[in-house]
Motif scaffolding. Structure first.
Motif, PDB file in Angstrom:
ATOM      1  N   ARG A 125      -1.204  -3.990  -3.754  1.00  0.00           N
ATOM      2  CA  ARG A 125       0.116  -3.920  -3.138  1.00  0.00           C
ATOM      3  C   ARG A 125       0.793  -5.284  -3.016  1.00  0.00           C
ATOM      4  N   LYS A 163       2.948  -8.643  -4.185  1.00  0.00           N
ATOM      5  CA  LYS A 163       4.227  -8.688  -4.885  1.00  0.00           C
ATOM      6  C   LYS A 163       4.090  -8.927  -6.387  1.00  0.00           C
ATOM      7  N   SER A 204       3.668  -3.301  -8.068  1.00  0.00           N
ATOM      8  CA  SER A 204       4.820  -3.760  -7.299  1.00  0.00           C
ATOM      9  C   SER A 204       5.995  -4.113  -8.198  1.00  0.00           C
ATOM     10  N   GLN A 205       5.738  -4.779  -9.310  1.00  0.00           N
ATOM     11  CA  GLN A 205       6.817  -5.192 -10.200  1.00  0.00           C
ATOM     12  C   GLN A 205       7.439  -4.019 -10.950  1.00  0.00           C
ATOM     13  N   LYS A 208       7.099   4.277  -6.565  1.00  0.00           N
ATOM     14  CA  LYS A 208       5.955   3.709  -5.855  1.00  0.00           C
ATOM     15  C   LYS A 208       4.759   4.652  -5.897  1.00  0.00           C
ATOM     16  N   SER A 214      -2.979  -6.121   0.798  1.00  0.00           N
ATOM     17  CA  SER A 214      -2.788  -5.616  -0.568  1.00  0.00           C
ATOM     18  C   SER A 214      -3.817  -4.570  -0.967  1.00  0.00           C
TER      19      SER A 214
END
Length: 295
Positions: free
Chosen positions: A90, A92, A97-98, A105, A145
Protein backbone atom coordinates in the motif's frame (compact mmCIF):
# COMPACT_ATOMS: atom_id res chain seq x y z
CA UNK A 1 -22.01 -3.11 -5.58
CA UNK A 2 -18.72 -2.41 -3.80
CA UNK A 3 -16.76 0.69 -4.78
CA UNK A 4 -13.29 -0.09 -6.10
CA UNK A 5 -12.35 3.48 -7.05
CA UNK A 6 -10.90 4.54 -10.39
CA UNK A 7 -12.14 3.03 -13.64
CA UNK A 8 -13.38 -0.45 -14.49
CA UNK A 9 -10.30 -1.31 -16.58
CA UNK A 10 -8.35 -4.44 -15.73
CA UNK A 11 -4.92 -5.79 -16.70
CA UNK A 12 -4.37 -9.53 -16.31
CA UNK A 13 -0.81 -10.88 -16.53
CA UNK A 14 0.21 -14.57 -16.58
CA UNK A 15 2.03 -15.61 -13.39
CA UNK A 16 4.31 -18.60 -12.95
CA UNK A 17 6.28 -20.39 -10.26
CA UNK A 18 9.80 -18.97 -10.10
CA UNK A 19 11.45 -22.31 -9.25
CA UNK A 20 13.11 -22.62 -12.67
CA UNK A 21 14.59 -19.16 -12.10
CA UNK A 22 16.02 -20.18 -8.73
CA UNK A 23 13.52 -18.30 -6.62
CA UNK A 24 10.69 -19.53 -4.40
CA UNK A 25 8.63 -16.44 -5.28
CA UNK A 26 6.21 -16.13 -8.21
CA UNK A 27 7.06 -14.18 -11.34
CA UNK A 28 5.50 -12.15 -14.16
CA UNK A 29 6.97 -10.52 -17.27
CA UNK A 30 6.64 -6.76 -17.77
CA UNK A 31 8.08 -4.24 -20.22
CA UNK A 32 10.18 -1.26 -19.11
CA UNK A 33 11.15 1.78 -21.18
CA UNK A 34 10.33 3.05 -24.67
CA UNK A 35 10.77 0.99 -26.76
CA UNK A 36 10.00 -1.55 -24.10
CA UNK A 37 12.37 -4.27 -22.98
CA UNK A 38 10.89 -7.31 -21.27
CA UNK A 39 11.97 -8.25 -17.75
CA UNK A 40 10.95 -11.19 -15.56
CA UNK A 41 10.24 -9.95 -12.06
CA UNK A 42 8.90 -11.32 -8.80
CA UNK A 43 5.80 -9.77 -7.22
CA UNK A 44 5.49 -9.10 -3.52
CA UNK A 45 2.87 -7.61 -1.22
CA UNK A 46 5.47 -6.59 1.39
CA UNK A 47 7.74 -3.53 1.23
CA UNK A 48 11.23 -2.65 -0.08
CA UNK A 49 13.65 0.31 0.00
CA UNK A 50 15.71 1.86 -2.80
CA UNK A 51 16.42 4.87 -5.01
CA UNK A 52 13.77 6.09 -7.45
CA UNK A 53 13.63 6.82 -11.20
CA UNK A 54 10.78 7.28 -13.72
CA UNK A 55 10.12 5.42 -16.98
CA UNK A 56 7.30 3.66 -18.85
CA UNK A 57 5.92 0.37 -17.51
CA UNK A 58 4.11 -1.97 -19.91
CA UNK A 59 1.98 -4.63 -18.26
CA UNK A 60 0.23 -5.76 -21.45
CA UNK A 61 0.02 -4.13 -24.91
CA UNK A 62 -3.13 -2.30 -23.82
CA UNK A 63 -1.99 -1.47 -20.27
CA UNK A 64 0.84 1.05 -20.38
CA UNK A 65 1.75 3.32 -17.46
CA UNK A 66 3.95 6.31 -18.45
CA UNK A 67 6.09 8.12 -15.86
CA UNK A 68 6.00 5.09 -13.62
CA UNK A 69 8.23 5.36 -10.54
CA UNK A 70 10.78 2.54 -10.30
CA UNK A 71 13.14 1.80 -7.44
CA UNK A 72 16.73 0.60 -7.58
CA UNK A 73 16.98 -1.78 -4.63
CA UNK A 74 19.68 -1.23 -2.03
CA UNK A 75 19.84 -4.92 -1.23
CA UNK A 76 19.41 -8.43 -2.60
CA UNK A 77 15.86 -9.19 -3.73
CA UNK A 78 16.48 -12.89 -4.34
CA UNK A 79 16.33 -15.05 -7.44
CA UNK A 80 19.51 -15.57 -9.46
CA UNK A 81 17.71 -15.30 -12.80
CA UNK A 82 15.00 -12.74 -12.08
CA UNK A 83 15.50 -9.08 -12.91
CA UNK A 84 13.68 -7.42 -10.03
CA UNK A 85 10.49 -7.17 -8.05
CA UNK A 86 7.05 -5.62 -8.54
CA UNK A 87 5.70 -4.20 -5.28
CA UNK A 88 2.00 -4.62 -4.50
CA UNK A 89 1.92 -3.12 -1.01
CA UNK A 90 0.00 0.00 0.00
CA UNK A 91 3.03 2.33 -0.20
CA UNK A 92 2.89 5.21 -2.68
CA UNK A 93 5.54 3.76 -5.00
CA UNK A 94 4.00 0.29 -5.40
CA UNK A 95 2.47 -0.90 -8.66
CA UNK A 96 -0.90 -1.14 -6.93
CA UNK A 97 -0.81 2.47 -5.72
CA UNK A 98 0.47 3.93 -8.98
CA UNK A 99 -2.02 1.99 -11.11
CA UNK A 100 -5.07 2.50 -8.87
CA UNK A 101 -6.29 5.64 -10.68
CA UNK A 102 -6.45 3.71 -13.96
CA UNK A 103 -7.54 0.29 -12.70
CA UNK A 104 -9.18 0.94 -9.34
CA UNK A 105 -8.11 0.04 -5.82
CA UNK A 106 -8.28 -3.72 -6.22
CA UNK A 107 -6.03 -6.51 -7.45
CA UNK A 108 -6.01 -10.28 -7.30
CA UNK A 109 -3.78 -13.21 -8.11
CA UNK A 110 -3.65 -16.97 -8.21
CA UNK A 111 -0.38 -18.77 -7.51
CA UNK A 112 0.04 -22.05 -9.44
CA UNK A 113 1.06 -25.21 -7.63
CA UNK A 114 3.84 -26.28 -10.01
CA UNK A 115 6.25 -24.89 -12.65
CA UNK A 116 4.08 -26.54 -15.32
CA UNK A 117 0.94 -24.61 -14.34
CA UNK A 118 -0.01 -20.98 -14.98
CA UNK A 119 -1.56 -18.54 -12.56
CA UNK A 120 -2.19 -14.81 -12.96
CA UNK A 121 -1.88 -11.35 -11.49
CA UNK A 122 -4.86 -9.08 -12.25
CA UNK A 123 -4.69 -5.34 -11.58
CA UNK A 124 -8.28 -4.05 -11.39
CA UNK A 125 -11.59 -5.86 -10.96
CA UNK A 126 -11.68 -9.00 -13.10
CA UNK A 127 -14.15 -11.87 -13.18
CA UNK A 128 -13.86 -13.20 -9.65
CA UNK A 129 -15.17 -16.62 -8.56
CA UNK A 130 -18.65 -16.30 -7.03
CA UNK A 131 -17.59 -18.22 -3.94
CA UNK A 132 -14.89 -15.81 -2.72
CA UNK A 133 -15.06 -15.41 1.08
CA UNK A 134 -13.88 -12.12 2.57
CA UNK A 135 -12.22 -11.08 5.80
CA UNK A 136 -11.54 -7.49 6.92
CA UNK A 137 -8.28 -5.92 5.73
CA UNK A 138 -6.58 -4.52 8.82
CA UNK A 139 -3.96 -1.78 9.17
CA UNK A 140 -1.23 -1.37 11.77
CA UNK A 141 0.38 2.10 12.10
CA UNK A 142 3.86 0.60 12.49
CA UNK A 143 3.60 -1.16 9.10
CA UNK A 144 0.98 0.80 7.11
CA UNK A 145 1.86 -0.71 3.73
CA UNK A 146 1.36 -4.34 4.80
CA UNK A 147 -1.91 -6.28 4.53
CA UNK A 148 -2.97 -7.49 7.95
CA UNK A 149 -5.80 -9.97 8.53
CA UNK A 150 -7.51 -11.39 11.59
CA UNK A 151 -6.39 -15.03 11.86
CA UNK A 152 -8.87 -16.48 14.34
CA UNK A 153 -7.97 -20.18 14.56
CA UNK A 154 -6.22 -23.13 12.92
CA UNK A 155 -7.69 -26.59 12.45
CA UNK A 156 -5.87 -29.89 11.83
CA UNK A 157 -8.06 -32.75 10.60
CA UNK A 158 -11.12 -30.67 11.57
CA UNK A 159 -9.86 -30.25 15.15
CA UNK A 160 -9.35 -26.65 16.31
CA UNK A 161 -6.02 -26.09 18.01
CA UNK A 162 -6.63 -25.19 21.69
CA UNK A 163 -5.15 -21.70 21.51
CA UNK A 164 -6.59 -18.25 22.29
CA UNK A 165 -7.13 -15.98 19.24
CA UNK A 166 -4.67 -13.46 20.72
CA UNK A 167 -1.86 -15.86 19.80
CA UNK A 168 -2.46 -15.04 16.14
CA UNK A 169 -2.58 -11.24 16.48
CA UNK A 170 -0.64 -9.15 13.93
CA UNK A 171 -0.87 -11.57 11.01
CA UNK A 172 -0.07 -10.43 7.46
CA UNK A 173 -0.70 -12.12 4.13
CA UNK A 174 2.31 -11.92 1.82
CA UNK A 175 2.89 -13.25 -1.69
CA UNK A 176 6.68 -12.95 -1.37
CA UNK A 177 7.21 -15.08 1.74
CA UNK A 178 7.24 -18.81 1.03
CA UNK A 179 6.14 -20.55 4.23
CA UNK A 180 3.70 -19.52 6.93
CA UNK A 181 5.35 -18.33 10.13
CA UNK A 182 3.62 -18.53 13.51
CA UNK A 183 4.45 -17.68 17.14
CA UNK A 184 6.36 -20.45 18.96
CA UNK A 185 3.31 -21.58 20.96
CA UNK A 186 1.07 -21.76 17.87
CA UNK A 187 3.67 -23.53 15.74
CA UNK A 188 4.51 -26.07 18.46
CA UNK A 189 0.82 -26.92 18.93
CA UNK A 190 0.25 -27.19 15.17
CA UNK A 191 3.31 -29.38 14.70
CA UNK A 192 2.39 -31.73 17.55
CA UNK A 193 -1.16 -32.23 16.29
CA UNK A 194 0.00 -32.66 12.68
CA UNK A 195 2.60 -35.29 13.61
CA UNK A 196 -0.13 -37.51 15.08
CA UNK A 197 -1.33 -38.21 11.53
CA UNK A 198 2.11 -38.84 9.99
CA UNK A 199 2.96 -42.17 11.64
CA UNK A 200 3.05 -44.02 8.30
CA UNK A 201 6.09 -41.99 7.22
CA UNK A 202 9.71 -42.04 8.37
CA UNK A 203 10.96 -38.81 10.00
CA UNK A 204 14.13 -37.31 8.50
CA UNK A 205 16.39 -34.42 9.59
CA UNK A 206 15.09 -30.83 9.28
CA UNK A 207 15.49 -28.73 6.16
CA UNK A 208 16.53 -25.20 7.14
CA UNK A 209 13.67 -23.81 9.31
CA UNK A 210 11.38 -26.74 8.46
CA UNK A 211 11.65 -29.27 11.28
CA UNK A 212 8.72 -31.60 10.53
CA UNK A 213 10.03 -33.59 7.56
CA UNK A 214 9.43 -37.17 6.40
CA UNK A 215 10.75 -39.63 3.86
CA UNK A 216 7.79 -40.28 1.52
CA UNK A 217 9.70 -42.14 -1.22
CA UNK A 218 8.01 -45.49 -0.59
CA UNK A 219 4.47 -44.11 -0.80
CA UNK A 220 2.55 -43.65 -4.05
CA UNK A 221 -0.46 -41.86 -2.57
CA UNK A 222 0.68 -39.21 -0.15
CA UNK A 223 -1.87 -38.38 2.51
CA UNK A 224 -1.62 -35.64 5.10
CA UNK A 225 -4.24 -34.22 7.48
CA UNK A 226 -6.16 -31.21 6.19
CA UNK A 227 -5.00 -27.93 7.69
CA UNK A 228 -7.46 -25.03 7.70
CA UNK A 229 -6.72 -21.39 8.47
CA UNK A 230 -9.81 -19.60 9.80
CA UNK A 231 -10.15 -15.82 9.54
CA UNK A 232 -12.53 -13.22 10.95
CA UNK A 233 -16.00 -13.05 9.32
CA UNK A 234 -15.89 -16.67 8.14
CA UNK A 235 -13.22 -16.64 5.43
CA UNK A 236 -10.83 -19.60 5.37
CA UNK A 237 -8.01 -21.33 3.54
CA UNK A 238 -8.40 -25.12 3.40
CA UNK A 239 -5.00 -26.55 2.52
CA UNK A 240 -4.43 -29.69 0.46
CA UNK A 241 -1.05 -31.43 0.15
CA UNK A 242 0.39 -28.64 -2.06
CA UNK A 243 -0.64 -25.98 0.43
CA UNK A 244 0.53 -27.90 3.50
CA UNK A 245 3.83 -29.47 2.45
CA UNK A 246 7.04 -28.57 0.61
CA UNK A 247 8.79 -31.31 -1.38
CA UNK A 248 12.57 -31.64 -1.59
CA UNK A 249 14.40 -34.01 -3.96
CA UNK A 250 11.25 -36.07 -4.66
CA UNK A 251 11.53 -37.97 -1.39
CA UNK A 252 11.44 -35.46 1.47
CA UNK A 253 8.18 -33.74 2.41
CA UNK A 254 8.22 -31.01 5.07
CA UNK A 255 5.41 -29.20 6.84
CA UNK A 256 5.44 -25.72 5.26
CA UNK A 257 5.12 -23.85 8.56
CA UNK A 258 7.80 -22.49 10.89
CA UNK A 259 8.36 -20.24 13.90
CA UNK A 260 8.28 -16.49 13.25
CA UNK A 261 11.64 -15.95 14.98
CA UNK A 262 10.27 -13.32 17.38
CA UNK A 263 9.68 -10.76 14.62
CA UNK A 264 6.34 -9.89 16.19
CA UNK A 265 4.53 -10.53 12.89
CA UNK A 266 2.89 -13.76 11.76
CA UNK A 267 2.94 -14.36 8.00
CA UNK A 268 0.60 -16.32 5.72
CA UNK A 269 3.08 -17.37 3.03
CA UNK A 270 2.62 -18.08 -0.65
CA UNK A 271 2.77 -21.86 -0.19
CA UNK A 272 -0.51 -21.70 1.72
CA UNK A 273 -2.09 -19.49 -0.96
CA UNK A 274 -1.48 -21.87 -3.89
CA UNK A 275 -4.44 -22.44 -6.24
CA UNK A 276 -6.60 -19.86 -4.43
CA UNK A 277 -7.80 -16.62 -5.97
CA UNK A 278 -6.61 -14.04 -3.44
CA UNK A 279 -8.38 -10.67 -3.72
CA UNK A 280 -7.02 -7.45 -2.23
CA UNK A 281 -10.02 -5.10 -2.28
CA UNK A 282 -8.35 -2.05 -0.76
CA UNK A 283 -11.22 0.30 -1.61
CA UNK A 284 -13.55 -1.74 0.60
CA UNK A 285 -10.88 -2.81 3.13
CA UNK A 286 -11.28 -6.56 2.69
CA UNK A 287 -9.26 -9.56 1.51
CA UNK A 288 -10.93 -12.51 -0.19
CA UNK A 289 -10.10 -16.16 -0.80
CA UNK A 290 -11.67 -18.28 -3.54
CA UNK A 291 -10.74 -21.94 -4.00
CA UNK A 292 -9.93 -23.34 -7.44
CA UNK A 293 -8.56 -20.17 -8.99
CA UNK A 294 -5.83 -22.03 -10.90
CA UNK A 295 -4.04 -25.40 -10.91
Amino acid sequence: MDDVGGSSEVSTIPAYSGSLLRTDSYVITVGIGTPKKDFTVMFDTARRKGNLIRDTLTLTPSAVLPNFVFGCSDGDIGGDLTTGLIGLGRGKASLFSQASEKFGKIFSYCLPSSPNSMGYLAIGRTGLPPHVMYTPMLTTPTWPSLYFVGLAAIKVADKTLPLPPTVYSRTVIDSGTVITRLPPMAYSTLRSEFRKYMTDYTPVPPMFDLDACDDVSRHENLKVPTVELLFDDGASLTLDFDGTMIMKDDYKACLAFAVNNDTGINIIGNNQQKKYTVVYDVANAKIGFGAGGCD
